[in-house]
Design an enzyme around this catalytic site. Structure first.
Site, PDB file in Angstrom:
ATOM      1  N   ASP A  22       0.846  -1.209   0.000  1.00  0.00           N
ATOM      2  CA  ASP A  22       0.000   0.000   0.000  1.00  0.00           C
ATOM      3  C   ASP A  22       0.879   1.255   0.000  1.00  0.00           C
ATOM      4  O   ASP A  22       0.640   2.195  -0.768  1.00  0.00           O
ATOM      5  CB  ASP A  22      -0.893   0.048   1.255  1.00  0.00           C
ATOM      6  CG  ASP A  22      -1.939  -1.042   1.319  1.00  0.00           C
ATOM      7  OD1 ASP A  22      -3.075  -0.784   0.922  1.00  0.00           O
ATOM      8  OD2 ASP A  22      -1.613  -2.160   1.758  1.00  0.00           O
ATOM      9  N   THR A  38      -6.837  -5.003   0.548  1.00  0.00           N
ATOM     10  CA  THR A  38      -5.622  -5.222   1.348  1.00  0.00           C
ATOM     11  C   THR A  38      -5.763  -6.444   2.256  1.00  0.00           C
ATOM     12  O   THR A  38      -4.833  -7.246   2.380  1.00  0.00           O
ATOM     13  CB  THR A  38      -5.296  -3.971   2.191  1.00  0.00           C
ATOM     14  OG1 THR A  38      -5.049  -2.876   1.316  1.00  0.00           O
ATOM     15  CG2 THR A  38      -4.067  -4.203   3.054  1.00  0.00           C
TER      16      THR A  38
END
Length: 323
Positions: free
Chosen positions: A51, A122
């Site tokens: 990320d 995620t």
């Protein structure tokens, strides 16, 4: 005006190359084995090294080439010098060959807002559900999502693993369908590219909804659709891909939680092929730079037959979700 002179098409062409670079970073972090996971607000709201690196890569690459853009990324990262190897300055020439839709030809760089989700899905990424993961770059003008890029870093990864196994056994190599990863892109008024459009069989009602963020509202709304099947998967980008590839008929998420960077790029791809994405009340989502980030009234999206699903959203669900 030639598309090569149109800011929008140059931005999309650059974002395509930047998204491909992002997909490589996502795969590299997994390959290196250290995901660097931190919890943000709760155990289902995670951030990984991927990320962080991907957001730095996308935002820095775009800002260098288009300094007047407004860029809004999901991750709240400190300002720091970005490693040169994260910068992508290429552009996808095939996109520059396309005509810019006339209504967007005169757009200035400073008029555009870019919404970035560096790693959509995620939680699934941390659990090895890699085909749920996407990288999202959405482009908005006057509050409307008009162009979008979705990279799927692990598209075809099951085929790719089979190919590697065959090669290990010295068997014949798989065909080109075993290439790992793909990038889908679209511009309103031009179309969406990089996938094969397919619809769910007529009369079938297959709902795709959240895997990690369910609650009673979500369940009540899904049940009210009287579905033949329910798919629970991660990632808003992934769910929209299910709609355009005929795996699901409606994406139903009757809850706050989804943000503008989750929906901007996928909405464009869906709208470019005749689909529709709104909140649970039927309101169009807004993407101005000052808009609140949360899609607080949820998401309802379909490729076809939007009214069928919208008419079945219970009043109790609508009353509970304030736009």
């Amino acid at each position: 005006m030639a598309s090569s002179n149109a800011v929008l098409m140059r931005l999309v062409a650059s974002a395509y190359s930047i998204a491909q670079k992002a997909g490589m970073i996502v795969r590299r972090v997994i390959a290196e084995g250290d995901l660097g996971i931190v919890e943000k607000t709760c155990a289902t709201d995670l951030q990984t090294k991927a990320d962080r690196l991907v957001q730095m890569s996308i935002c820095s690459s775009l800002a260098r080439k288009f300094p007047k853009l407004t860029i809004i990324g999901e991750e709240d990262l400190p300002s720091e010098e970005v490693d040169q190897e994260l910068i992508e300055d290429g552009q996808w020439e095939e996109i520059l060959k396309q005509p810019c839709p006339s209504q967007y030809c005169a757009i200035k760089e400073e008029d555009l807002v870019v919404w970035v989700d560096p790693l959509d899905g995620t939680k699934e990424y941390t659990e090895g559900l890699l085909d749920n993961v996407t990288v999202l770059i959405g482009i908005a003008y006057e509050g409307k999502a008009i162009a979008g890029i979705i990279n799927q870093p692990y598209y075809n990864y099951e085929n790719n693993e089979k190919q590697q196994l065959r090669e290990h056994r010295n068997e014949a190599k798989a065909g080109p369908d075993a290439v790992l990863g793909r990038t889908i892109w679209g511009v309103l008024g031009l179309g969406a590219f990089g996938f094969q459009l397919k619809e769910v069989p007529a009369g079938k009602h297959i709902i795709t909804t959240t895997r990690s963020h369910s609650n009673k509202l979500v369940t009540d709304c899904v049940t009210a659709m009287n579905p033949d099947d329910v798919l629970r998967v991660g990632g808003a980008g992934n769910k929209i891909i299910q709609l355009i590839e005929g795996k699901a008929s409606a994406y139903v998420f009757a809850s706050p939680g989804c943000k503008k960077w989750d929906t901007c790029a996928p909405e464009v791809i869906l709208h470019a092929v005749g689909g529709k994405l709104t909140d649970i009340h039927g309101n169009v989502l807004q993407y101005h730079k000052d808009v609140k980030h949360m899609n607080s009234a949820g998401v309802l999206a379909t490729l076809r037959n939007y009214d069928y699903y919208a008419s079945r959203v219970p009043e109790s669900v609508k009353n509970a979700l304030v736009p």
